[in-house]
Design a protein around this motif. Sequence first.
Motif, PDB file in Angstrom:
ATOM      1  N   UNK A 266      45.367  -8.859-101.186  1.00 44.85           N
ATOM      2  CA  UNK A 266      45.496  -8.655-102.727  1.00 44.85           C
ATOM      3  C   UNK A 266      44.122  -9.113-103.346  1.00 44.85           C
ATOM      4  N   UNK A 267      43.495  -8.120-104.118  1.00 41.29           N
ATOM      5  CA  UNK A 267      42.245  -8.436-104.725  1.00 41.29           C
ATOM      6  C   UNK A 267      42.461  -8.123-106.385  1.00 41.29           C
ATOM      7  N   UNK A 268      42.586  -9.401-106.946  1.00 44.76           N
ATOM      8  CA  UNK A 268      42.892  -9.518-108.304  1.00 44.76           C
ATOM      9  C   UNK A 268      41.672  -9.346-109.157  1.00 44.76           C
ATOM     10  N   UNK A 269      41.002  -7.972-109.595  1.00 45.79           N
ATOM     11  CA  UNK A 269      39.825  -7.816-110.411  1.00 45.79           C
ATOM     12  C   UNK A 269      40.247  -7.805-112.187  1.00 45.79           C
TER      13      UNK A 269
ATOM     14  N   UNK B 230      48.818   1.765-123.753  1.00 41.35           N
ATOM     15  CA  UNK B 230      49.319   0.364-122.806  1.00 41.35           C
ATOM     16  C   UNK B 230      47.978   0.078-122.067  1.00 41.35           C
ATOM     17  N   UNK B 231      48.245  -1.411-121.802  1.00 46.97           N
ATOM     18  CA  UNK B 231      47.290  -1.890-121.025  1.00 46.97           C
ATOM     19  C   UNK B 231      47.707  -1.724-119.753  1.00 46.97           C
ATOM     20  N   UNK B 232      47.190  -0.865-118.632  1.00 48.43           N
ATOM     21  CA  UNK B 232      47.711  -0.860-117.316  1.00 48.43           C
ATOM     22  C   UNK B 232      46.991  -1.675-116.389  1.00 48.43           C
ATOM     23  N   UNK B 233      47.854  -2.396-115.440  1.00 49.99           N
ATOM     24  CA  UNK B 233      47.225  -3.068-114.497  1.00 49.99           C
ATOM     25  C   UNK B 233      47.404  -2.278-113.131  1.00 49.99           C
ATOM     26  N   UNK B 234      46.419  -1.669-112.737  1.00 50.76           N
ATOM     27  CA  UNK B 234      46.694  -0.738-111.794  1.00 50.76           C
ATOM     28  C   UNK B 234      46.258  -0.993-110.224  1.00 50.76           C
ATOM     29  N   UNK B 235      46.916  -0.354-109.170  1.00 49.63           N
ATOM     30  CA  UNK B 235      46.943  -0.707-107.986  1.00 49.63           C
ATOM     31  C   UNK B 235      45.925   0.271-107.116  1.00 49.63           C
ATOM     32  N   UNK B 236      44.894  -0.070-106.737  1.00 53.69           N
ATOM     33  CA  UNK B 236      43.948   0.799-106.162  1.00 53.69           C
ATOM     34  C   UNK B 236      43.718   2.006-106.949  1.00 53.69           C
ATOM     35  N   UNK B 237      43.697   1.924-108.333  1.00 49.01           N
ATOM     36  CA  UNK B 237      43.661   2.764-109.443  1.00 49.01           C
ATOM     37  C   UNK B 237      44.481   3.646-109.814  1.00 49.01           C
ATOM     38  N   UNK B 238      45.584   3.373-109.476  1.00 44.18           N
ATOM     39  CA  UNK B 238      46.877   4.192-109.746  1.00 44.18           C
ATOM     40  C   UNK B 238      47.998   3.454-110.310  1.00 44.18           C
TER      41      UNK B 238
ATOM     42  N   UNK C 161      43.524  -4.787-107.740  1.00 47.28           N
ATOM     43  CA  UNK C 161      44.230  -4.799-109.021  1.00 47.28           C
ATOM     44  C   UNK C 161      43.198  -4.780-110.195  1.00 47.28           C
ATOM     45  N   UNK C 162      43.100  -3.841-110.899  1.00 53.68           N
ATOM     46  CA  UNK C 162      42.230  -3.788-112.112  1.00 53.68           C
ATOM     47  C   UNK C 162      43.065  -3.491-113.383  1.00 53.68           C
TER      48      UNK C 162
END
Length: 638
Positions: free
Chosen positions: A543-546, A515-523, A503-504
């Motif tokens: 789950x890795x929350x970065x 928007x501020x996007x919270x991506x999953x594996x960059x998508x 999660x990025x």
Amino acid sequence: MFLWVHYADMVIALAQLPVAMVAWRAAADRPSRTSVVAFAVMVGTAVLRLAAGLLLLRWGWEFAGPRLPWVVPALVAAATVYLVWVRPAVSRARVAAVAGAVGVVLVAAVAQLAGVGPAVVTGAAVLGATAVGRAYRMAWPGPASARRGRWQAAVRAAAGVALVAAVTVGLSTASALPARSSMSGGTVDTGGGAAAGHEHRGGISVTELTGADSTTDAAVRRFTLTAQESTVRLDSGAQVAAWTFNGVTPGPQLVVHQGDLVEVTLVNRLPGVGVTVHWHGVDVPNAMDGVAGVTQDAVAPGAGFVYRFRASQAGTYWYHSHEMSSVQVRRGLFGALVVLPRDAPAPQDALDETVLRHTWGDEDGVATLGLAAGVQRRSVPAGRPVRLRLVNTDGKPATFAVTGAPVRVVAIDGTDVHEPGVLSGARILVGGGARYDVEFTMPDAPVTLRADGPAIVYSPGGDAGPDRAATAPALLDPARYGTPAATPFAPGGRFDRRFVLRIDERLGFYDGRPAVRYTLNGASFPDVPMLMVADGDLVEVTYVNRSGQHHPMHLHGHHMLVLSRDGRAATGSPWWVDTLDVGPGETYRVAFRADNPGLWMDHCHDLEHAANGMILHLGYTGVTSPFLTGSGTPNHPE
């Protein structure tokens, strides 16, 4: 500390953008004091970003790795150009070298702020601008007059503005979602297992997955939920224009027994919008999951839909709309579902209360327990057993605290805790969408429940106020609470599928809007690959929350067993969840048995995050959906 390092790096990367542009402009024209200072600042910010990346090694390479491969080259390039060409102030700064150093710094900053795609666009823009500048100097060599210089500066400024505008419009346009999107299409992640059987045509439709036992003989509990507009009054006297079930919010509490066949008729009387009902935490058959565009079409105004499922697991659950859920849940379309143990009589000599925390307006609005933002009072005779079912309907985590009596936390997300220990008080961080059940025996003195603002005081006389001098209990750690017990599968066993979801946090555009996007594996949805499993698979998900935000990850149709947090095995009672709050800098490893075929949402239950694309799906091989989502359809699940 993770938050400080993470956001410091984000701020520094943001500051690098104007600094790099100033350095480029100043050094490319003529070495000067301005160019020296600007390049020195650019080098300094690159050093700070390197330090941030090194500090993040404390959380592992998963956190530092995405930064260091960008930051190190940026620092080397900026420092080299500064020391070799800019600082000595030779006759003319090497344009290509300056542009190269600035480009690398800009690309590294944009990669952190917006992701790899925009970083590549930034690099291409720098190369293009450098080429144009080179051609410009070759076409008009030599010194320019003051008038000509002003004209040239104006042309360059206009070209820069046009370039930024073109890139912005391009990124915004590229982020637009398709008008019609199918859950049966797109890419898949097989997690190391076989992908055979995932067909976009044929196979089993989600509409057929109604549950084989939902028509057998059983006690049938029938309810009707009518979605309608209503005005509700908070305890402050403020009136809220709400969307409600049956004219009230929270909606009617549905109480059934384990094994009952539950039949709920949904009627939509809302003007101009569709609605569904999702049974949060209940492992219903896929066709009954209530997700618009995945398992059904949204119920249109004036229409209805019948949900049928067996209440197989006792516990505390809740229901809410899953059409435009970020809007409809906030406006009041939610309620509680309580499944009592099989053949258990309704409690006569005990207080069994469901407490739903909800925030009205935006996330900084008025927080309430039920409809009360202040202090509520309950009269409970001393010696009476009390069970409080705590539900957080918001996306952000909320801290519930119970003081004044020894308590036990007896259930989490509808699953009993094994041998829960007695606590002097309880302070529980309840993630968005999660539920915790606590029990205590009413003492002679007041017991206070607080929930980040609103409170309920239980006392024999019913007139006591909250104990403001009470010491806050220690925060409950579910990974260490209770005692171990057998589980259907061994945490250290062999897994058929393994997935990692990183999660990025990214700045950019989603569906054409900033928007501020919270991506999953960059998508972001719909570009996140579907996690593909087969019936019977044992599945591990990490789950890795970065990012710097909490993300309550909610997997529909299944319960997950938490195996470890930040590399440390869970040692208490088996910790089963359907909604796992993954905090900033945290890494969780969970597992579940794929035993409920269908197409299932797996998304952040901070519904604003989900509305900005933090959605993926779990698919079973051979299962398809005829439903579509998008602006050209009636379905908008988040």
